[in-house]
Write an enzyme that holds these catalytic residues in place. Structure first.
Site, mmCIF file in Angstrom:
data_model
loop_
_atom_site.group_PDB
_atom_site.id
_atom_site.type_symbol
_atom_site.label_atom_id
_atom_site.label_comp_id
_atom_site.label_asym_id
_atom_site.label_seq_id
_atom_site.Cartn_x
_atom_site.Cartn_y
_atom_site.Cartn_z
ATOM 1 N N GLY C 34 0.717 -1.426 0.197
ATOM 2 C CA GLY C 34 -0.597 0.212 -0.103
ATOM 3 C C GLY C 34 0.924 1.440 0.004
ATOM 4 N N CYS C 243 -27.576 -9.665 -15.890
ATOM 5 C CA CYS C 243 -27.438 -9.152 -16.811
ATOM 6 C C CYS C 243 -28.605 -9.211 -17.653
ATOM 7 C CB CYS C 243 -26.166 -9.811 -17.390
ATOM 8 S SG CYS C 243 -25.072 -10.152 -18.931
ATOM 9 N N CYS C 246 -25.946 -12.797 -19.756
ATOM 10 C CA CYS C 246 -25.516 -14.164 -19.716
ATOM 11 C C CYS C 246 -26.535 -14.443 -18.768
ATOM 12 C CB CYS C 246 -24.341 -13.817 -19.578
ATOM 13 S SG CYS C 246 -23.750 -13.111 -17.777
ATOM 14 N N CYS C 268 -22.923 -7.309 -17.986
ATOM 15 C CA CYS C 268 -21.991 -6.950 -17.865
ATOM 16 C C CYS C 268 -21.143 -6.425 -18.119
ATOM 17 C CB CYS C 268 -21.322 -9.215 -17.920
ATOM 18 S SG CYS C 268 -22.166 -10.009 -16.665
ATOM 19 N N CYS C 274 -18.465 -12.698 -19.257
ATOM 20 C CA CYS C 274 -20.732 -12.799 -20.185
ATOM 21 C C CYS C 274 -19.853 -13.984 -21.342
ATOM 22 C CB CYS C 274 -20.465 -11.086 -20.278
ATOM 23 S SG CYS C 274 -22.514 -10.732 -20.512
#
Lengths: 399, 273, 282
Positions: C34, C243, C246, C268, C274
């Site tokens: 980080g 979605c 899909c 998606c 997808c």
């Protein structure tokens, strides 16, 4: 039915072909030669070299041609090329005192050792469009060749050194330390003056001009005088093993500006003039003057001056000076941001829904109160209506 | 024979402090001890060096010479181990520790509330910031603390979501005080806390400050040019002139029976309340 | 197998010196999760802000036997993803793929793939502004000190203000996180939907900011917590519908406007996810 957007590859290829076609322009015109750009658009070439920090007039001209004359794009092209080059040697510091002068002026002394040399300049031209150029009349057929253009003048002393002898101006000392290299290392604020000057030297001319101008208009005023401006050729030297002295590997054109600025002095130091410095590849007089103004403004902290204006704030000035960085980040807004935008859409819809619910609930509460209370007094306007006032208060509290 | 402890333990000591910008500009030869729960007033005209001294004492500006010693060591202190007195030389410890002290154990009330407030965020966020810096992570509790403290400094708790810009100068000063005291700092520095306010606003603010310092048992170093403010708030006074302390002692003693001619002049030039 | 490499440039464009310098910085970044490591960023032949940081990292970690996937907004076929993929095909000659599972190195802008990443994969993020404190404190000098001293209270001030004014934390992307209990980090402008995927990830995650010349990392199996309040916990976006292509209910959905009446559908954002779901169903 929705069909996912495909064919990015094709679209990109076509966009490139289209741009190349645009760049070429009408085919009944002769194609512009790089050498023509180099010879006849020399100041544009010089600006590209300075901001790309690569001295190569031919490639700078090529970049300009390839970029359809877009300076910022050309700087980017040349900079991206520069970064791939191997570092073969490090030159010695160029000696601008030994410059083969082509132009050299001072606004502080009427006459100076070596004299004032106007050289080639647009100063004192009347800015009238020259329709002869439009007609394509060749210069040399009508006018005699300029004097002094051939040989260049001998080296002459730096004017600020004359003040130096009297101690009137602060001395610049080389403490021999290795300067930071902004092309290799990330900036580490606060940065020292050597680093600052490097960043300013490749900074965007328009940006520096605006900042320098702001100091003249009172935003970080520092009373500048153009002590000396010089242009001409300097030798580039390197040290080669096996040779005793430094070896000259060529000559480059440079512009230098030394500003003289007031300084009241402090308890410990006697009043002295201070300096602002500008240096750039090629003929970049405006750039070096602006740079010198900004350099001096950025010395505020070192000289114990109050920092109150944009041009005096080192991080602000330096972090935004590079046109390659700036144009890249601004232009990246053109990239798709569907995902982030979708997140914001979702949130704003939710907030609006909640807002509507709250408003509805409030309206209901208010109408309940109204029904329960006495009728409004006849003849009273909105202003005196206590219920309405209350409703407004309720809404404000909810908000 | 074991004697009872008469003096409360020392909290902050100034040892031969000097900070000069030029001859007579700044402060020099400053020695004193601030005890826990004590309000020490530093009085003098503008240019007497009292603000410079405050900056040195509060860790904002290193002295040319001398030491500022802070006695950390209570439980929960970032200074040292619990229950053990540890004398910290303020300018010998790391910047990290010094900043942590400022953030967690000390408070600074600026003359201009705008210097001490975060103007872009609501009153509630201003009061809550120091708590959040200390790790408070409960929105409801932060809000409750914000409302509680707004009430204690006599601000309308219903205005918790309003921006400080919408507050009057006196209200902003109250908000700054709430923001500073919310973490119950061990030591508070105040720089002309009533300066720049109308007389009537000043009186109410002073009254509130007096109540708060007493209730919370605050240890305070207060800089002011206003002897009336000093009389109301301070237990002890130091009178400064041209960078030096010319007289020090209990507030009543100094104001009712000044010894140094300069103090006499100062006292005679104001109406006693 | 450097056959596809354009002559005149080193493998993966950057010279080996530069790549080594970047890899050293990456090692430091992995060692201090980080933490923003300054590095000597180079100009790339693409504009700053268009992924030069990610590209430099990709160039530095890429080997000849790697398989590269590039996504922008979750999709393999958006123009900038196509452009970056083509660049590495040209200068490194590596294999490329659009299948998340087959990639060993994935460069991404603003998304983390839906399919859980494995230990043998590296995810490289393009980062526009690496400093999470930047919009509170514009000075780099000051933010560095704030990180060093863990002076992070002000991050919660922002979240507090959101709740006070909107009733919610109104940060929806580039949602700040705390890495390994120490550094507050900007996860790049991924939607907060993706934040949980950063936590205890199997894959190494690298972040590159070219213009700002900073890089940072989340090593595998690292704690990554999204900043929040106890009584206003971090939560991710959810959709009312699956979605439209899909039928997925667990993926981040993009809204697509399908006519000029404002009718819309949700699909998606991760095109590979997808497609592979649609193919499985078919």
């Amino acid at each position: 039915m929705y069909v996912a957007v495909k064919g990015g590859e094709k679209a990109i290829a076509n966009a490139h072909r289209w741009m190349a076609d645009r760049r070429r322009g009408a085919r009944d015109q002769r194609e512009l030669e790089v050498s023509q750009v180099q010879q006849q658009l020399g100041l544009a070439v010089d600006r590209v070299m300075a901001e790309a920090s690569l001295y190569d007039p031919e490639l700078a001209a090529l970049a300009l041609k390839q970029a359809s004359g877009d300076t910022v794009e050309a700087v980017f092209l040349l900079r991206a090329y520069r970064t791939t080059l191997p570092r073969l040697a490090e030159t010695l510091p160029v000696d601008t005192g030994a410059m083969r002068i082509e132009r050299r002026i001072s606004a502080t002394f009427k006459d100076v050792p070596g004299g004032q040399v106007l050289g080639p300049t647009y100063d004192y031209t009347h800015r009238l469009l020259d329709f002869m150029l439009l007609a394509g009349v060749e210069v040399e057929t009508d006018t005699p060749a300029p004097q002094g253009a051939e040989e260049g003048l001998e080296a002459c002393p730096q004017i600020l050194d004359c003040l130096n002898h009297e101690g009137l101006i602060e001395r610049e000392e080389d403490d021999g330390s290795e300067p930071y290299d902004i092309t290799r290392d990330p900036p580490d604020f606060p940065v020292d003056r050597a680093t600052r000057l490097q960043m300013l030297a490749r900074g965007d001319e328009g940006y520096l001009l605006a900042l320098g101008y702001s100091t003249q208009r009172g935003y970080g005023r520092n009373h500048p005088f153009a002590g000396e401006i010089r242009q001409g050729a300097v030798e580039v030297e390197i040290e080669v093993e096996g040779f005793d002295g430094p070896v000259c590997v060529g000559e480059i054109a440079m512009s230098e500006c030394q500003m003289i600025n007031q300084f009241a002095g402090s308890g410990d130091t006697a009043p002295q003039f201070t300096r602002g410095y500008g240096l750039a590849f090629g003929r970049n007089e405006r750039k070096t003057m602006a740079m010198a103004l900004v350099d001096r403004a950025l010395r505020a902290e070192e000289l114990g001056e109050p920092i109150q204006s944009p041009a005096q704030q080192a991080e602000f000035v330096l972090a935004h000076a590079d046109s390659v960085e700036a144009s890249g980040f601004v232009s990246h807004l053109k990239l798709p941001h569907y995902v982030d935008f979708q997140s914001e859409l979702e949130l704003i819809r939710r907030l609006r829904r909640e807002h509507a619910e709250r408003t509805a609930a409030t309206a209901e509460a208010v109408s309940d109160t109204q029904a329960a209370s006495a009728r409004p007094a006849p003849g009273d306007g909105d202003k005196a209506d206590p219920e309405k006032t209350q409703a407004k208060n309720v809404q404000e509290n909810v908000r | 024979m074991k004697r009872p402890q008469l003096e409360r333990p020392a909290l902050l000591e100034a040892r031969a402090i000097q900070r000069l910008y030029g001859p007579g500009k700044g402060c020099e030869e400053i020695d004193f001890t601030l005890h826990q729960g004590e309000v020490l007033g530093i009085v003098g005209e503008s240019g007497s060096g009292k603000s410079t001294l405050l900056r040195v004492l509060s860790g904002l500006e290193a002295p040319d010479r001398g030491q500022v010693v802070y006695h950390a060591g209570e439980a929960g202190s970032v200074g040292g181990s619990p229950g053990k007195d540890e004398a910290l030389d303020l300018y010998a410890i790391s910047e990290a520790r010094r900043r942590a002290l400022l953030r967690m154990e000390w408070g600074l009330v600026h003359q201009n509330p705008r210097d001490g407030l975060r103007l872009g965020v609501s009153a509630g966020a201003n009061v809550g910031e120091r708590l959040m810096a200390l790790g408070q992570r409960h929105y409801g509790e932060l809000r409750a603390a914000g409302q509680d403290w707004m009430g204690r400094v006599e601000l309308d708790p219903a205005r918790i979501d309003d921006a400080p810009q919408t507050f009057s100068g006196g209200m902003q000063q109250r908000l700054q005080i709430a923001r500073t005291l919310v973490t119950q700092p061990r030591l508070v520095f105040m720089d002309e806390p009533t300066g720049g306010l109308d007389v009537s606003v000043q009186a109410r603010l002073l009254d509130m400050l007096r109540t708060l310092t007493r209730e919370l048992g605050l240890s305070v170093i207060l800089v002011t040019h206003d002897l009336a403010v000093a009389r109301l708030l301070a237990h002890r006074l130091m009178v400064m002139r041209r960078g030096r302390v010319v007289e020090a002692g209990l507030t009543d003693q100094i104001l009712d029976d000044p010894q140094h001619p300069y103090t006499q002049l100062l006292v005679s030039s104001v109406l006693t309340p | 197998m450097n056959t596809a490499i354009d002559s005149g440039y080193n493998f993966a464009y950057l010279d080996e010196q530069t790549k080594r310098m970047i890899r050293r910085a990456l090692l430091k970044a992995v060692a201090i999760p980080g933490y923003q490591v300054p590095f000597g960023g180079r100009e790339m032949p693409m504009p700053y802000g268009w992924g030069t940081g990610g590209m430099q990292l990709t160039a530095s970690v890429l080997g000849a036997d790697d398989t590269l996937k590039v996504i922008d907004q979750g999709a393999d076929d958006t123009t900038n993803a196509v452009s970056i993929r083509a660049f590495f095909e040209r200068v490194a000659g590596v294999e490329t793929t659009t299948a998340t599972a087959q990639a060993s190195v994935i460069q991404t802008r603003h998304r983390i793939p839906e399919k859980t990443l494995r230990a043998d994969q590296i995810l490289i993020f393009q980062v526009p502004i690496p400093e999470p404190l930047r919009f509170i404190e514009p000075s780099e000098e000051e933010t560095r000190v704030m990180h060093a001293l863990e002076e992070y209270g002000v991050m919660h001030v922002k979240l507090y203000e959101d709740i006070a004014h909107h009733g919610h934390i109104a940060t929806t992307y580039a949602y700040p996180v705390k890495v390994d209990g120490r550094y507050v980090m900007d996860p790049s402008p991924i939607p907060k939907f993706d934040n949980p995927k950063l936590h205890m990830s199997e894959a190494l995650m690298l972040f590159g900011a070219g213009r700002e010349k900073r890089l940072y990392a989340i090593p595998p199996h690292t704690r990554v917590e999204s900043l929040d309040f106890e009584d206003h916990p971090f939560e991710i976006q959810a959709w009312d519908e699956p979605c439209a292509i899909c039928g997925a209910t667990d993926s981040y959905l993009d809204e697509v406007i399908i006519d000029d009446q404002g009718a819309r559908m949700f699909v998606c954002s991760d095109t590979d996810y997808c497609n592979s779901r649609s193919e499985e169903k078919a």
